[in-house]
Each structure stands twice: as structure tokens, then as C-alpha cells.
Design a protein around this motif. Structure first.
Motif, PDB file in Angstrom:
ATOM      1  N   ALA A  76       0.815  -1.212   0.000  1.00 47.33           N
ATOM      2  CA  ALA A  76       0.000   0.000   0.000  1.00 47.33           C
ATOM      3  C   ALA A  76       0.854   1.270   0.000  1.00 47.33           C
ATOM      4  O   ALA A  76       0.439   2.291  -0.534  1.00 47.33           O
ATOM      5  CB  ALA A  76      -0.953   0.010   1.193  1.00 47.33           C
ATOM      6  N   ASN A 132      -6.793   0.643  -4.643  1.00 46.53           N
ATOM      7  CA  ASN A 132      -5.334   0.664  -4.813  1.00 46.53           C
ATOM      8  C   ASN A 132      -4.778  -0.677  -5.294  1.00 46.53           C
ATOM      9  O   ASN A 132      -3.575  -0.913  -5.235  1.00 46.53           O
ATOM     10  CB  ASN A 132      -4.635   1.137  -3.533  1.00 46.53           C
ATOM     11  CG  ASN A 132      -4.845   0.182  -2.372  1.00 46.53           C
ATOM     12  OD1 ASN A 132      -5.551  -0.804  -2.483  1.00 46.53           O
ATOM     13  ND2 ASN A 132      -4.218   0.495  -1.241  1.00 46.53           N
ATOM     14  N   ILE A 154      -4.724  -3.580  -4.107  1.00 48.47           N
ATOM     15  CA  ILE A 154      -4.188  -4.565  -3.171  1.00 48.47           C
ATOM     16  C   ILE A 154      -4.963  -5.862  -3.401  1.00 48.47           C
ATOM     17  O   ILE A 154      -4.427  -6.951  -3.282  1.00 48.47           O
ATOM     18  CB  ILE A 154      -4.395  -4.078  -1.707  1.00 48.47           C
ATOM     19  CG1 ILE A 154      -3.564  -2.838  -1.439  1.00 48.47           C
ATOM     20  CG2 ILE A 154      -4.077  -5.177  -0.713  1.00 48.47           C
ATOM     21  CD1 ILE A 154      -2.120  -3.072  -1.228  1.00 48.47           C
ATOM     22  N   ARG A 183      -0.177   2.978  -6.270  1.00 41.59           N
ATOM     23  CA  ARG A 183      -0.314   2.846  -4.814  1.00 41.59           C
ATOM     24  C   ARG A 183       0.423   3.939  -4.062  1.00 41.59           C
ATOM     25  O   ARG A 183       0.001   4.338  -2.976  1.00 41.59           O
ATOM     26  CB  ARG A 183       0.205   1.475  -4.379  1.00 41.59           C
ATOM     27  CG  ARG A 183      -0.675   0.345  -4.865  1.00 41.59           C
ATOM     28  CD  ARG A 183      -0.075  -0.967  -4.490  1.00 41.59           C
ATOM     29  NE  ARG A 183      -0.865  -2.086  -5.011  1.00 41.59           N
ATOM     30  CZ  ARG A 183      -0.342  -3.206  -5.487  1.00 41.59           C
ATOM     31  NH1 ARG A 183       0.980  -3.356  -5.502  1.00 41.59           N
ATOM     32  NH2 ARG A 183      -1.108  -4.167  -5.935  1.00 41.59           N
TER      33      ARG A 183
END
Lengths: 225, 256
Positions: free
Chosen positions: A128, B52, B54, B92
Motif C-alpha cells: 500500500a 489501490n 491490493i 499505490r
């Protein structure tokens, strides 16, 4: 042991040879462990791959390597490779490779267990902030996994160290080989092999001590030991 | 409404046969605070993870600052997968994320947690990174905890480290995933105040939360989700007076 005359002097007299054997034992086991770490890490990464067929292949390799007795593996690597493929290895090289394959199978499971034990959120958080997959693994996941991996890797190494006594069968001049050779002349196998046993106990205890210090160093920032 | 920063277009996500998200369409403007509410298991956290990548969405696309992002995965073409995965960090790095369980890195001190992204993602030198990290940690009230390991910090302090870690990278949007749910009750207010401060500084935020007071006070718009779909979107006022039955039922069960 009725009538058996202990002759411990032989042990003292053969200390230089035993020392030489000990060095060979250490060398072959350390070489074997180094190979095991590389081979094991590759297998573990394969097992955690996102591609199903790589996972299956890795599982097959791990199961295969783990199932073969070290004794048989030694013969395959030393004589088999020579006969079938004309790859002529020295006894030392063959011993190290056989130990590397056996140890690698165990190390693969140790690595996988360590990596899986790191909370998945750690990887998510690392990705992230914009780290690449490999940086997330190297900088965040692996350093945490190593705390779990080190103590188990020490166990694998102690296993390999004892496994290394088998390499004498293909003529590596390790401690067992020296003990065997000397007792042939002096008829004192009990004394010589006991000396080897004591040396192994001393080695294992020292390794455990070193591992303890290493673990303490790795556990900074975490009080649970 | 000012310019659009982030758009979700028909975003869908499933794990095996289980559909987690379906037909998600959402436009978020710069400076907006969008709160996502709904029952547990309605796909709120997955929605954030799709933004994002993930947890990359299988369907649809995410448009961030005019650039379109789509999931790509080939079962055999390693090189193509690598190329695609190598691009994701650039997306990200512009999106900050804070998690329910903090996910601070336990093997690093507070300041090292923040420095990591500054050096490895932004390419700052160690000295510059430490300066930025220190400023960032001071802003969240941790100026005296720089060299502490997370183990020695309370839940609220860990979450502040996580917020500082995200903010230090100067993101264009912040994603908050139930960031107060794992906190002791007395620590919740502090974190919510931190988020209020961010919102009033003009940060664009997407906030998944069970804190209804916060959502109704701070949000510019509220998204109500159920069973993987967006059921209704509106200003706090509109949501308060909604006639949509599922949203009504959810709100009355929570607000009493």
C-alpha cells in the motif's frame, strides 16, 4: 562388557586425526547447509507461487527430496551421476550436494512456515505504501519471517551435521571415517566412536548457544522470546 | 463540484464463485470525504482494496487522475504479469491507506516505519527522509516516540504511526479501513479527531466506518453498501432521510 579392556589412550593419541576429521565434517555440513538454504528458498518460493503448476512442481520436488534416504541419495549423486552422466564429483562435493538436497526439502518447509506466519496485513501495508512485490518481501515480510525461521533452521542444521556422518561411506575423511580407520588397527571402536559422540554433543551445544545469541539479536523490538 | 480525482467504473470482485463486489460505480472529487457504511460482509473493505489494487478487481476499471487501471493476469505469461505488477506501485504510492489492525512493521521503530516508504518509494536520501518522517510523526502527536518499537506503543499510537506512514508520502487520496474498530473506546476519539483535521485540511478521503456520528458530521457524501453493491449514495442529509428500505433498516438498527 566382560573382558573388554578400555584403551582411552588411543583417543588422546589420535586427537590430531580426529580434529582433521571434525574439520571435514564441519566443512561438508556447512556446504550442505548452504546448498540447502538456496534450494529450500527456491522450493518455498515455488510453493507460494501464484501459478498452480509451479506450486505442484515444487511440492513434488520437496516430497521427492524428503523421501529418499540420505544413504541412497549419496550413492545416486556420487556413483549414479558418474556412471549415467559421466559427471565425476569428488566424494566431498557429492556429500555436500546430497546433504543440500535432503536439507533443502526440510528448509523449504521451514521457510514456507516462517513466511506464512507473518500476518498477511504486513504484506498489504508494504504494498500500500508503493513498495514493489520484491521489496515488500525483502524489507517487510522476510525480516519478520527470519525470527521464526532461524531456530528451526538450526534444528535442520543439527540434523545435517549428524547426517554428515554418513558421508564416510563414499570415502569422505570425516570424523567417523577417521574413527573407523584408527579402530581397525587398534581394536578400540568403542572408545573412538564415543569420542566422536562427545565431539558431536559439544558441537551441538555450541551451535545451540550461538543460535540463542542470534535469536536474542533478531528479537529486538519484541519482548516475547 | 471540483474536478474528479477518482472514478470506479463497473468494478466487480469475486473470490472463486463468491461475488464480493458487483457493478460498483463511484466518482470522487478532489477534497471530498466519502464515507462507506453498511452491514459487515457487504464488501466495504474489499472496495477500498480494489481502489489501490491490493485486491485487484476482476471486472471494471479504476480511473485515477485520468489514468485507467485494469486488472491483468495471464496464467502463463510471466513477463506480461511482471510488467503489469511493476506498474501498480506508481498508483499505490499516490494513495495512502490505513488499516483496521494498524499493520505497522513490528521490526522497525516508529520513525523507521515512516522512513521506509520515503527512501524506497520516493527515493529520498536517509537524512531528508528522517526529517520528513519526524515532521509527519510530530503532526500526529508522536514527537516523543520516534525511536520506539511498535510493541511499546498503545493501539492508538500504532494507528498514529500508520497514519503518519501514509501521510509522509504526500498521497492524493487517503483510504481508511475501519481504522477505529480495533481500538480501545477511549482511544477512538483521538484518531477520529486526527481524521477530522485531515478532512478540514482538504485531503480527499474514502472512509469505511461504523462511526455514524463521524460519517454524518464529516462526510460530503455517504455510500451505503449491502451484499456487494452500492445501494444508495447521497449527502448526509439525503441518507438520513432516505426511503430506501435496506438503508433505512440499517440506520435505524444502528442509530436506534
Amino acid at each position: 562388557m566382560d573382558g573388554y579392556q578400555y584403551n582411552w589412550n588411543v583417543v588422546w593419541q589420535s586427537l590430531p586425526e580426529l580434529r582433521q576429521g571434525l574439520i571435514i565434517t564441519l566443512q561438508v555440513s556447512i556446504m550442505g547447509m548452504s546448498l540447502a538454504i538456496v534450494f529450500g528458498l527456491l522450493c518455498a518460493i515455488g510453493r507460494l507461487s501464484q501459478y498452480g503448476y509451479i506450486r505442484k512442481f515444487s511440492v513434488a520436488v520437496i516430497d521427492f527430496s524428503r523421501s529418499i534416504p540420505l544413504f541412497v541419495l549419496l550413492f545416486w549423486v556420487y556413483y549414479g551421476l558418474s556412471l549415467k552422466f559421466s559427471i565425476n564429483l569428488t566424494a566431498f562435493q557429492a556429500g555436500a550436494i546430497a546433504l543440500g538436497i535432503t536439507g533443502g526439502a526440510y528448509m523449504a518447509e521451514v521457510f514456507r512456515g516462517g513466511i506464512n506466519a507473518v500476518d498477511f496485513g504486513q504484506r498489504e501495508a508494504a504494498l500500500a505504501i508503493g513498495l514493489t512485490q520484491s521489496k515488500a518481501f525483502n524489507l517487510v515480510v522476510l525480516p519478520q519471517a527470519i525470527r521464526i525461521i532461524v531456530p528451526q533452521a538450526v534444528n535442520v542444521y543439527v540434523g545435517l551435521l549428524k547426517g554428515a556422518t554418513i558421508v564416510s561411506v563414499i570415502g569422505v575423511a570425516d570424523m567417523i571415517y577417521v574413527a573407523q580407520y584408527i579402530s581397525l588397527n587398534s581394536f578400540t571402536p568403542f572408545e573412538m566412536y564415543s569420542a566422536v559422540g562427545v565431539a558431536f554433543i559439544a558441537l551441538t551445544v555450541s551451535i545451540a548457544g550461538l543460535a540463542f545469541l542470534l535469536e536474542a539479536k533478531l528479537n529486538k523490538g519484541r519482548s516475547r522470546g | 463540484m471540483s474536478e474528479t480525482l477518482l472514478q470506479l467504473r463497473n468494478v466487480g470482485k469475486r473470490f472463486g464463485d463468491h461475488v464480493v463486489l458487483k457493478d460498483i460505480n463511484l466518482d470522487i472529487a478532489k477534497g471530498e470525504v466519502v464515507c462507506v457504511i453498511g452491514p459487515s460482509g457487504s464488501g466495504k473493505s474489499t472496495l477500498l482494496r480494489c481502489i489501490n489494487f491490493i485486491a485487484p478487481p476482476e471486472e471494471g476499471e479504476v480511473i485515477f487522475e485520468g489514468r485507467t487501471w485494469k486488472r491483468f493476469h495471464s496464467a502463463f505469461n510471466f513477463i506480461a504479469n511482471r510488467k503489469y505488477e511493476a506498474k501498480l506501485p506508481t498508483l499505490r504510492a499516490e494513495i495512502g491507506m490505513v488499516f483496521q489492525h494498524f499493520n505497522v512493521f513490528p521490526h522497525m521503530t516508529a520513525i523507521e516505519n515512516v522512513v521506509l516508504g520515503l527512501t524506497k518509494v520516493r527515493g529520498n536520501t536517509r537524512n531528508v527522509a528522517r526529517e520528513i518522517a519526524e515532521r509527519s510523526l510530530r503532526q500526529v502527536g508522536l514527537g516523543d516516540k520516534l525511536d520506539q518499537y511498535p510493541e511499546k506503543l498503545s493501539g492508538g499510537q500504532k494507528q498514529r504511526v500508520a497514519i503518519a506512514r501514509a501521510l509522509a508520502l504526500n498521497p492524493k487520496v487517503m483510504l481508511f479501513d475501519e481504522v477505529t474498530s480495533a481500538l480501545d473506546p477511549e482511544l477512538v476519539t483521538g484518531i477520529l479527531d486526527e481524521m477530522r483535521r485531515l478532512a478540514s485540511d482538504g485531503m480527499t478521503m474514502v472512509v469505511v466506518t461504523h462511526e455514524m456520528n463521524f460519517a454524518f458530521q464529516v462526510a460530503t457524501r455517504i455510500v451505503f453498501m449491502d451484499a456487494g453493491r452500492i445501494v444508495t449514495i447521497g449527502t448526509p442529509e439525503e441518507i438520513r432521510n432516505t426511503t430506501e428500505p435496506r438503508a433505512r433498516a440499517f440506520l435505524s438498527s444502528i442509530l436506534g
